[in-house]
Structures are given as structure tokens and as C-alpha cells.
Design a protein around this motif. Structure first.
Motif, short mmCIF file in Angstrom:
data_model
loop_
_atom_site.label_atom_id
_atom_site.label_comp_id
_atom_site.label_asym_id
_atom_site.label_seq_id
_atom_site.Cartn_x
_atom_site.Cartn_y
_atom_site.Cartn_z
N PRO A 1 43.02 51.28 33.32
CA PRO A 1 43.70 51.21 34.62
C PRO A 1 44.82 50.16 34.67
O PRO A 1 44.88 49.26 33.84
CB PRO A 1 42.57 50.82 35.57
CG PRO A 1 41.55 50.14 34.72
CD PRO A 1 41.65 50.77 33.37
N ALA B 1 42.27 46.65 49.22
CA ALA B 1 40.94 46.38 48.67
C ALA B 1 40.14 45.57 49.67
O ALA B 1 40.69 44.94 50.57
CB ALA B 1 41.06 45.60 47.36
N VAL C 1 39.88 41.89 40.49
CA VAL C 1 39.29 43.23 40.55
C VAL C 1 38.34 43.26 41.74
O VAL C 1 37.40 42.46 41.83
CB VAL C 1 38.55 43.58 39.25
CG1 VAL C 1 37.83 44.92 39.37
CG2 VAL C 1 39.53 43.60 38.07
N ARG D 1 38.02 49.09 45.87
CA ARG D 1 39.19 49.79 46.40
C ARG D 1 38.86 50.35 47.78
O ARG D 1 37.79 50.91 47.97
CB ARG D 1 39.41 50.92 45.40
CG ARG D 1 40.71 51.55 45.29
CD ARG D 1 40.55 52.66 44.23
NE ARG D 1 41.25 53.82 44.71
CZ ARG D 1 42.43 54.22 44.24
NH1 ARG D 1 42.99 53.60 43.23
NH2 ARG D 1 43.04 55.26 44.76
N SER E 1 43.95 53.56 38.99
CA SER E 1 42.65 52.90 38.80
C SER E 1 41.80 53.63 37.78
O SER E 1 40.61 53.31 37.63
CB SER E 1 41.87 52.82 40.11
OG SER E 1 42.47 51.95 41.01
N ASP F 1 36.20 52.92 41.19
CA ASP F 1 36.22 52.63 42.62
C ASP F 1 36.63 51.18 42.89
O ASP F 1 36.43 50.64 43.96
CB ASP F 1 34.87 52.96 43.27
CG ASP F 1 33.72 52.26 42.58
OD1 ASP F 1 33.99 51.38 41.72
OD2 ASP F 1 32.56 52.56 42.88
N THR F 2 37.22 50.56 41.86
CA THR F 2 37.75 49.21 42.01
C THR F 2 39.25 49.25 41.76
O THR F 2 39.79 50.23 41.24
CB THR F 2 37.12 48.26 41.00
OG1 THR F 2 37.35 48.77 39.68
CG2 THR F 2 35.61 48.12 41.22
N VAL F 3 39.93 48.14 42.10
CA VAL F 3 41.36 48.04 41.82
C VAL F 3 41.68 46.60 41.45
O VAL F 3 41.07 45.67 41.98
CB VAL F 3 42.20 48.52 43.03
CG1 VAL F 3 41.95 47.68 44.27
CG2 VAL F 3 43.69 48.54 42.71
N ASP G 1 36.95 39.72 37.65
CA ASP G 1 36.22 40.74 38.39
C ASP G 1 35.36 40.07 39.45
O ASP G 1 34.46 39.29 39.13
CB ASP G 1 35.35 41.52 37.39
CG ASP G 1 34.58 42.65 38.05
OD1 ASP G 1 34.52 42.70 39.29
OD2 ASP G 1 34.02 43.49 37.32
#
Ligand code: TXA
Ligand code: MG
Length: 319
Positions: free
Chosen positions: A60, A75, A96, A99, A110, A114-116, A183
């Protein structure tokens, strides 16, 4: 298409912003490395970024925003994430985070997670471009996938000249290694990539930081490919003496005798200076007349962690 390299005047930045709004790609300076920018809300623009770099689609991209206010629309920030942003933004830290469903960002950016990863860069040209484009910008480093990252406009032009319409020239990047990727989706913050913000600085703010094992490639830590940042020549770490035909990246005032050429990352053993020189010097020594590139030991503290991380990947066997 051959890219025009333009000094980053207000007019050139405006033109770059317009190209981005129209779905095109431009290269721009940040304090870490040059980025390959596209509209992060456009699936087509993001697909073009992956194609231009030859980047695997499971890895990503970082989404760039002017600051915390814009980031919160994309986010879910908790107090810990706000603290990170207040302390280190604008600057070389990517966060991180979960999202938001209604964020409007490309799914491809991404890589289906389900994260950004979000970052507010400190470079004045990057800030001006983000504000002029009026939308989040997806921007990986502006190099062919797996190659050495670019810290000048000329480096970008060597790698991606036929892939971008415009390269904004803001001079050499002052930090010289990519942003730290942290993260914040788990109980303990996890360092996914060492970078411009040091582990020591993060520990001061967060206490405990988890460090996933090197080479671990989980859904939580994608894209940690062992071979990356690689020049064409073999790289040999922690060298103490010369092998025939080798060039040397030295750290500190002395270089052992016998190397075909020597470049000093920092004669005064200053890690910030070494980081700023790292990628440009790797590129300069990557010439067929040498048999390889040897590197003197660099301490594993502060920015030394990011430098050693890039060098270990440069030295890893190519896939
Ligand atoms: O300094 C930088 O971060 C530069 C400049 C241009 O801002 N950008 C950059 O992007 O280095 P790139 O694409 O070369 O590196 C992005 C890193 C990769 O290691 C990727 O795996 C990680 O960020 N990443 C992106 N989104 C992620 C996510 N949702 N979860 C975990 N890691 C992610
Ligand atoms: Mg990169």
C-alpha cells in the motif's frame, strides 16, 4: 512523454496541482525523499502510480495531507494518534490508522487493507502542493520499485522520466531517508519501518514500541520485502578491508586503504549528514567499473537504524 524538470515556483506548483486534479502524476520533493504524486481519491490515478513504479499491488501507499485536520477526515484518530501528530507533524512520520469507511480514498491505495498510512510532510513545496491540489495525495518514493530512492530531481528523471508529466525541483531532500512508519492500530505502537523520526524519539513519547521481526510479512506489515533500495552492484556491509575493485561508503574520518573509490557519508560521523547523503552516494558508486560497494559499520542508534535498514535491504539477495 519526457518529464520537464521545473524549479518549484508558485506557478510550477499550481501547474502540478492542476495535473494531479486531472488524474496525472507529478514528482515532488519532501523532506525525506522525492515522491510520485497522484490523486489519492482517484482509482485510476493510483493505478497509474503502481504501473509507473512497477510496484506490486499488495504494497500500500502513504497518503499525504497538510495536517491533522485533513487527516482526521480519512482515518480514526484516538488520543494517542493525535499526540503523535501534534508531536511529529509536519515531519517524517507516517501513521497507520483505521481507515474511515467514508474517507473517499482509493481502495487500491491501501491495497485492500482496512487501515491507511497518513503523513503530513514538512517540506514547504510539499505543503504548498497539498494545499493547491485540495485533495489527499498518494505518494510512494519516485523510483522504480525495489531501486534506490530519489533525493534529487535528477534521480527521479533517471528512473521515471517517461512516466511523469512534471518533476518539481526543490533541491536535495534534507532528511534523505523515508518517513518512519508507525502502526497505531494495536495496543502497543509498532515500528513497521525505521525512518526520519528515530525510535528514541518515539519511545520518549510512547514508552514501549513493538518492533516486528525483520522480514516478517504479515497483513499488518505489508511490503517489508527483504530486497529493496538495491543498486545494481552487490553491497557488502560492515567492511573492514578492501576486496579487489570495490568502492567504499565510509563513515567517520578514516577509510581503510585499497578501495577503488571512497565516498564519505559523514567524515564527522554525523548520522543526520550520513542519512542525507546515503541514497545519492549509493547511486554515484553504482557503476560497472567497480566490483561491488562496501560500507563501513554504522552505529545502530538514532538515524543509524534507518540507514542500516536501507543498507541491509540493499545488500539482500535480489528476488
Ligand atoms: O518518506 C516517505 O514516506 C516517502 C515520501 C514520498 O513521503 N514515501 C514513501 O512511500 O516512502 P513508499 O510507498 O515508498 O513506502 C510506503 C511504506 C511501505 O513500506 C508500505 O508497506 C507502508 O508504507 N504502508 C503503507 N500503507 C500501509 C498500511 N496501511 N499498513 C502498513 N504499512 C503501510
Ligand atoms: Mg519506496
Amino acid at each position: 512523454m519526457t518529464a520537464s524538470i521545473l524549479p518549484a515556483t508558485p506557478e510550477a506548483i499550481e501547474r502540478a496541482a492542476r495535473l494531479i486534479r486531472e488524474g496525472g502524476l507529478v514528482a515532488f520533493p519532501t523532506e525525506t525523499v522525492y515522491g510520485l504524486a497522484g490523486d489519492a481519491t482517484s482509482e485510476e490515478a493510483v493505478a497509474r502510480i503502481f504501473a509507473a513504479k512497477g510496484r506490486p499491488r499488495f504494497n500500500p501507499l502513504i497518503i499525504h495531507v497538510p495536517g491533522l485536520a485533513e487527516a482526521e477526515a480519512l482515518a480514526a484518530f484516538d488520543e494517542r494518534a493525535r499526540l503523535a501528530a501534534r508531536r511529529f507533524w509536519p515531519g517524517p512520520l507516517s501513521l497507520v490508522l483505521p481507515r474511515r469507511a467514508e474517507c473517499g480514498l482509493s481502495l487500491l491505495a491501501s491495497a485492500g487493507l482496512d487501515t491507511v498510512a497518513l503523513r503530513a510532510p514538512a517540506h514547504a513545496v510539499a505543503q504548498a502542493l497539498l494545499r493547491a491540489a485540495c485533495r489527499p495525495i498518494a505518494a510512494p518514493s519516485a523510483n522504480r520499485s525495489g531501486r534506490v530512492s530519489p533525493t534529487t530531481a535528477a534521480h527521479v528523471s533517471t528512473d521515471l522520466d517517461d512516466q511523469v508529466a512534471l518533476i518539481l525541483d526543490g533541491g536535495p531532500c534534507p532528511v534523505g531517508v523515508e518517513s518512519t512508519v508507525l502502526d497505531l492500530t494495536g495496543r502497543t505502537p509498532a515500528l513497521l519501518r525505521a525512518g526520519g523520526v528515530t525510535l528514541e524519539e518515539l519511545r520518549e513519547v510512547f514508552g514501549d514500541i513493538e518492533i516486528p521481526a525483520a522480514g516478517e510479512n504479515t497483513p499488518r506489515a505489508p511490503g517489508r520485502l527483504p530486497s529493496h533500495y538495491a543498486p545494481g552492484l552487490a553491497v557488502r556491509l560492515d567492511a573492514v578491508d578492501a576486496r579487489p575493485g570495490e568502492a567504499l561508503l565510509a563513515f567517520g574520518p578514516e577509510a581503510p586503504a585499497g578501495f577503488a573509490e571512497v565516498l564519505f557519508l559523514s567524515r564527522s560521523a554525523d548520522l543526520a549528514e550520513a542519512a542525507a547523503n546515503l541514497f545519492a552516494m549509493l547511486r554515484r558508486l553504482d557503476r560497472p567499473e567497480f566490483s561491488g560497494i562496501a560500507v563501513l559499520p554504522i552505529p545502530e542508534v538514532g538515524l543509524g537504524r534507518a540507514i542500516n535498514d536501507r543498507l541491509r535491504r540493499a545488500a539482500a539477495p535480489k528476488l
